[in-house]
Design a protein around this motif. Structure first.
Motif, PDB file in Angstrom:
ATOM      1  N   ARG A 573      76.135 103.915   6.629  1.00 28.75           N
ATOM      2  CA  ARG A 573      76.113 104.870   5.587  1.00 28.75           C
ATOM      3  C   ARG A 573      75.809 105.874   5.708  1.00 28.75           C
ATOM      4  O   ARG A 573      76.541 106.531   5.628  1.00 28.75           O
ATOM      5  N   GLN A 574      75.258 106.736   7.128  1.00 33.04           N
ATOM      6  CA  GLN A 574      74.497 107.482   7.019  1.00 33.04           C
ATOM      7  C   GLN A 574      76.214 108.605   8.095  1.00 33.04           C
ATOM      8  O   GLN A 574      76.250 109.295   8.185  1.00 33.04           O
ATOM      9  N   LEU A 575      76.918 107.475   9.391  1.00 31.13           N
ATOM     10  CA  LEU A 575      77.938 108.447   9.759  1.00 31.13           C
ATOM     11  C   LEU A 575      78.817 107.914   8.604  1.00 31.13           C
ATOM     12  O   LEU A 575      79.905 109.468   9.134  1.00 31.13           O
ATOM     13  N   VAL A 576      78.946 107.703   8.034  1.00 30.75           N
ATOM     14  CA  VAL A 576      80.082 107.654   6.940  1.00 30.75           C
ATOM     15  C   VAL A 576      79.848 109.102   6.359  1.00 30.75           C
ATOM     16  O   VAL A 576      80.584 109.912   5.587  1.00 30.75           O
ATOM     17  N   THR A 577      78.501 109.291   5.497  1.00 35.78           N
ATOM     18  CA  THR A 577      78.493 110.631   4.666  1.00 35.78           C
ATOM     19  C   THR A 577      78.559 111.423   5.277  1.00 35.78           C
ATOM     20  O   THR A 577      79.316 112.970   4.921  1.00 35.78           O
ATOM     21  N   GLU A 578      78.156 110.957   6.687  1.00 36.44           N
ATOM     22  CA  GLU A 578      78.090 113.430   7.963  1.00 36.44           C
ATOM     23  C   GLU A 578      79.650 113.540   7.989  1.00 36.44           C
ATOM     24  O   GLU A 578      79.601 114.211   7.738  1.00 36.44           O
ATOM     25  N   HIS A 579      80.379 112.123   8.233  1.00 33.62           N
ATOM     26  CA  HIS A 579      81.730 112.420   8.819  1.00 33.62           C
ATOM     27  C   HIS A 579      82.270 113.250   7.713  1.00 33.62           C
ATOM     28  O   HIS A 579      83.257 113.937   7.560  1.00 33.62           O
ATOM     29  N   ARG A 580      82.155 112.960   6.479  1.00 26.66           N
ATOM     30  CA  ARG A 580      82.902 112.860   5.154  1.00 26.66           C
ATOM     31  C   ARG A 580      82.382 114.609   4.690  1.00 26.66           C
ATOM     32  O   ARG A 580      83.172 114.971   3.792  1.00 26.66           O
ATOM     33  N   ARG A 581      81.511 114.691   5.135  1.00 25.59           N
ATOM     34  CA  ARG A 581      81.124 115.808   4.351  1.00 25.59           C
ATOM     35  C   ARG A 581      81.269 116.950   5.685  1.00 25.59           C
ATOM     36  O   ARG A 581      80.902 117.980   4.972  1.00 25.59           O
ATOM     37  N   GLY A 582      81.656 116.740   6.842  1.00 23.25           N
ATOM     38  CA  GLY A 582      82.445 117.592   8.068  1.00 23.25           C
ATOM     39  C   GLY A 582      81.066 117.960   8.876  1.00 23.25           C
ATOM     40  O   GLY A 582      81.098 119.145   8.759  1.00 23.25           O
ATOM     41  N   LEU A 583      79.566 117.296   8.644  1.00 25.16           N
ATOM     42  CA  LEU A 583      78.351 117.347   9.391  1.00 25.16           C
ATOM     43  C   LEU A 583      78.544 117.357  10.268  1.00 25.16           C
ATOM     44  O   LEU A 583      77.514 117.216  11.772  1.00 25.16           O
ATOM     45  N   PRO A 589      83.320 105.825  16.390  1.00 24.99           N
ATOM     46  CA  PRO A 589      82.247 105.140  15.785  1.00 24.99           C
ATOM     47  C   PRO A 589      82.267 104.210  14.679  1.00 24.99           C
ATOM     48  O   PRO A 589      83.090 103.117  14.410  1.00 24.99           O
ATOM     49  N   LEU A 590      83.399 105.081  13.653  1.00 21.91           N
ATOM     50  CA  LEU A 590      83.436 105.188  12.303  1.00 21.91           C
ATOM     51  C   LEU A 590      85.251 103.626  12.189  1.00 21.91           C
ATOM     52  O   LEU A 590      85.408 102.624  11.690  1.00 21.91           O
ATOM     53  N   TRP A 591      85.795 104.227  13.135  1.00 26.14           N
ATOM     54  CA  TRP A 591      87.164 103.333  13.261  1.00 26.14           C
ATOM     55  C   TRP A 591      86.677 102.035  13.986  1.00 26.14           C
ATOM     56  O   TRP A 591      87.086 100.983  13.814  1.00 26.14           O
ATOM     57  N   ILE A 592      85.815 102.103  15.130  1.00 26.71           N
ATOM     58  CA  ILE A 592      85.005 100.549  15.574  1.00 26.71           C
ATOM     59  C   ILE A 592      84.644  99.927  14.929  1.00 26.71           C
ATOM     60  O   ILE A 592      85.151  98.717  14.765  1.00 26.71           O
ATOM     61  N   LEU A 593      83.649 100.412  14.121  1.00 29.12           N
ATOM     62  CA  LEU A 593      83.002 100.115  13.206  1.00 29.12           C
ATOM     63  C   LEU A 593      84.085  99.199  12.118  1.00 29.12           C
ATOM     64  O   LEU A 593      83.948  97.874  11.236  1.00 29.12           O
ATOM     65  N   PHE A 594      84.718 100.034  11.428  1.00 23.42           N
ATOM     66  CA  PHE A 594      85.437  99.975  10.716  1.00 23.42           C
ATOM     67  C   PHE A 594      86.566  98.131  11.082  1.00 23.42           C
ATOM     68  O   PHE A 594      87.275  96.910   9.865  1.00 23.42           O
ATOM     69  N   THR A 595      87.634  98.627  12.277  1.00 29.55           N
ATOM     70  CA  THR A 595      88.496  98.047  12.907  1.00 29.55           C
ATOM     71  C   THR A 595      87.529  96.686  13.176  1.00 29.55           C
ATOM     72  O   THR A 595      87.150  95.042  12.880  1.00 29.55           O
ATOM     73  N   LEU A 596      86.024  96.297  13.238  1.00 28.68           N
ATOM     74  CA  LEU A 596      85.640  94.806  13.308  1.00 28.68           C
ATOM     75  C   LEU A 596      84.780  93.995  12.573  1.00 28.68           C
ATOM     76  O   LEU A 596      85.509  92.929  11.968  1.00 28.68           O
ATOM     77  N   ALA A 597      85.119  94.624  11.188  1.00 26.45           N
ATOM     78  CA  ALA A 597      84.570  94.363   9.812  1.00 26.45           C
ATOM     79  C   ALA A 597      86.030  93.988   9.387  1.00 26.45           C
ATOM     80  O   ALA A 597      85.729  92.988   9.183  1.00 26.45           O
TER      81      ALA A 597
END
Length: 608
Positions: A573-583, A589-597
């Motif tokens: 959740r931290q990775l998703v939040t920081e990415h979407r807020r532009g931080l 990493p999110l694409w890898i996690l999304f693909t694996l899920a």
């Protein structure tokens, strides 16, 4: 070229010989031109044919030796088949198929003799007298081969999907998934499934009643570096490889981006009178769009070109289709536009040449230059390095195509770490520490043995990320459309030249691929040599926030993340939040996690 499959029992007749139909159906897309089989009470093997050479051969495979003892099925192309036919002129060849030469080589020299083969191949030989199965793959791992045990039998196929659909357990290997989270792929011989293994590249695996034995007959670290004449021989080696792999009895094209590697392929062929069509893919966002450079190259060389636009809707379609057809998690987002490109190219040609392997062999990635810079930065006083990091943090975060600020931040963050740790931090997902993954096996041995971190990084990438991520991407996406992809830079002689080059001939201070650029000067426009490396990149950041936002939420948030034992849900959740807020830019990493899920939801069984 085709898909191969089979079932072998050593002690008793096959328990479910009807499952051979399921294996065949699972690789039919790899060879839509026909099915060939050989069966007995203890074995059943077959191929789905894609006719590239001798297209009118009525039934090219399976092949048998004159005595009938050996049965061969092979996926791939043997580029030195002509030379081997002359060497074994007394052998009673029954077909014009290039892969039949495997049998006299095997009969003369046994499993070790397969090292004489030049090309891309995955093969299986059933010895009906000695009750054994011999499996082998090419040096680089261009062609895939998977194997599994089932009720005392050995099953194999060119892809994992048919094995699962035929009844192999879908239980996942959690340690393999730990590696997938850290790197984006699983290293051979493991796969994400506990019951399925990969035959290792450059090896022969012999299976009999007593078990399995694997012998390695080729490895990249065995080549000694020398400056004597290698650069001079490279030009001829590249030319010979490209011309040899452009030869086919069906139409051939080139996947082109306007970058050095594909431009060299197109330019060399054009100079030799082969005006093959170029195929390129582009995006609406200009920073990702390869079409202007590829179209300029086509004009300069006088070549026809076909372009494909990868808009968000098309990328979403590619993702769904790949997820449904490939039982492997393809975490390189470039698989999506490559799938679209292959679909379009398959309407006009049956073979495409691509530039896979050039970056790993000739020093094309920014990470290799980064190792040289990191050693210099690591020598700075801690205070100066800390100041540089603070200044880099003031740089606005960009979601663009490998933005400079992202590279600088990663360089400064890892500069003081050991070469192995910083390389996997740069080239992997950045989550190795989260899952507790550390280099082992081949990678650990190379990092320990090599004093030159740049050479070590290239060796590791050649044997891992190229083999386990880039080559599966090009193979699965092209074969989905019955399209054969060939990579001339992975030719045996070209590879040997590259591995013997001193690092300075591969990774220069001002420009990468020093030796390859010298070759390219004869064949490509000058602007190609000046163009900054781009590669086929995908606007992952905007996709995660746009077309895929709902899917990302469903896969990673809302309590759906399936690997909380590897990466805790709050960290995701931290990775998703920081990415979407532009931080921060967490696209990789999110694409890898999304693909694996999403892969886990589609392919893992109740016991996985």
């Amino acid at each position: 070229m085709c898909g191969i499959y089979g079932m072998v029992s050593f002690d008793v007749p096959l328990t479910r010989p009807d499952r051979i139909d399921t294996l065949a159906a699972g690789v039919r897309h790899r060879g839509p031109d026909g099915d060939g089989r050989a069966t007995g009470d203890r074995y059943a093997v077959g191929t789905m044919h894609l006719r590239i050479t001798a297209p009118h051969e009525p039934r090219p495979q399976p092949c048998r030796d004159p005595s009938g003892r050996y049965v061969l099925v092979c996926n791939g192309e043997i580029y030195n088949a002509g030379a081997l036919r002359r060497r074994f002129a007394a052998y009673p060849f029954r077909t014009a198929n290039d892969v039949e030469v495997v049998l006299p080589v095997f009969l003369h020299d046994g499993p070790h003799g397969l090292a004489a083969l030049e090309g891309m191949f995955a093969l299986a030989i059933v010895d009906l007298h000695a009750h054994r199965l011999v499996l082998a793959r090419d040096r680089a791992g261009e062609k895939p081969l998977f194997v599994a045990r089932h009720d005392g039998e050995w099953w194999f196929a060119s892809e994992i999907r048919p094995l699962l659909e035929a009844g192999i357990s879908r239980a996942v290997d959690r340690d393999a998934l730990r590696e997938a989270v850290a790197l984006g792929y699983v290293r051979e011989p493991r796969t994400p499934f506990a019951s399925v293994d990969k035959v290792e590249a450059g090896t022969t695996m012999t299976v009999g009643p007593g078990g399995a034995d694997t012998v390695r007959w080729w490895s990249p670290e065995t080549f000694e570096v020398t400056s004597r004449g290698i650069a001079g021989r490279l030009d001829a080696a590249v030319r010979d490889a490209v011309l040899r792999q452009a030869a086919a009895d069906v139409p051939v094209g080139v996947f082109a981006s306007g970058g050095l590697d594909s431009s060299l392929l197109a330019g060399l062929l054009a100079a030799e009178g082969h005006h093959l069509p170029l195929f390129t893919v582009g995006f609406r966002a200009s920073v990702y769009d390869e079409r202007p450079a590829a179209e300029r190259l086509a004009r300069d060389l006088g070549l026809p070109i076909v372009t494909v636009e990868a808009d968000d809707t098309a990328l979403a379609e590619a993702h769904r289709r790949l997820l449904d057809t490939s039982a492997e998690p393809l975490t390189d987002p470039a698989a999506l536009p490559t799938w679209l490109l292959a679909r379009r190219a398959s309407r006009d040609v049956r073979v495409v040449l691509s530039g896979e392997g050039a970056d790993e062999l000739f020093g094309g990635y920014p990470t290799y230059l980064g190792h040289g810079l990191a050693d210099a930065l690591a020598g700075l006083p801690d205070g100066i390095l800390a100041t540089l990091r603070r200044l880099a943090d003031l740089w606005p975060v960009s979601q663009g195509k490998v933005p400079l600020e992202f590279l600088v931040r990663r360089l400064l963050a890892e500069a003081q770490h050991a070469p192995a740790a910083r390389h996997h931090a740069w080239f992997g997902s950045g989550l190795a520490a989260d899952v507790g993954w550390h280099p082992d096996g081949f990678a650990a041995r190379i990092w320990e043995a090599e004093s030159d971190p740049q050479r070590a990084a290239m060796l590791v990438d050649y044997a891992t990320s190229l083999r386990e991520s880039l080559l599966p991407k090009i193979d699965r996406t092209t074969m989905q459309w019955g399209l054969e992809a060939r990579a001339p830079f992975l030719d045996r002689t070209v590879t040997a030249c590259a591995l013997r080059l001193p690092t300075a001939e591969r990774v220069g201070f001002a420009a990468a691929k020093v030796a390859l650029r010298r070759v390219a000067r004869r064949y490509v426009p000058a602007w190609v040599l000046r163009r900054r490396k781009r590669g086929l990149s995908v606007p992952v950041g905007s996709l995660l926030d746009g077309e895929f936002r709902q899917d990302v939420d469903g896969a990673l948030l809302e309590g759906a993340w399936p690997f909380s034992d590897l990466v805790e849900s709050h960290r995701v959740r931290q990775l998703v939040t920081e990415h979407r807020r532009g931080l921060a830019n967490h696209a990789r990493p999110l694409w890898i996690l999304f693909t694996l899920a999403t892969w886990h939801a589609r392919w893992a069984g109740d016991d996985g």
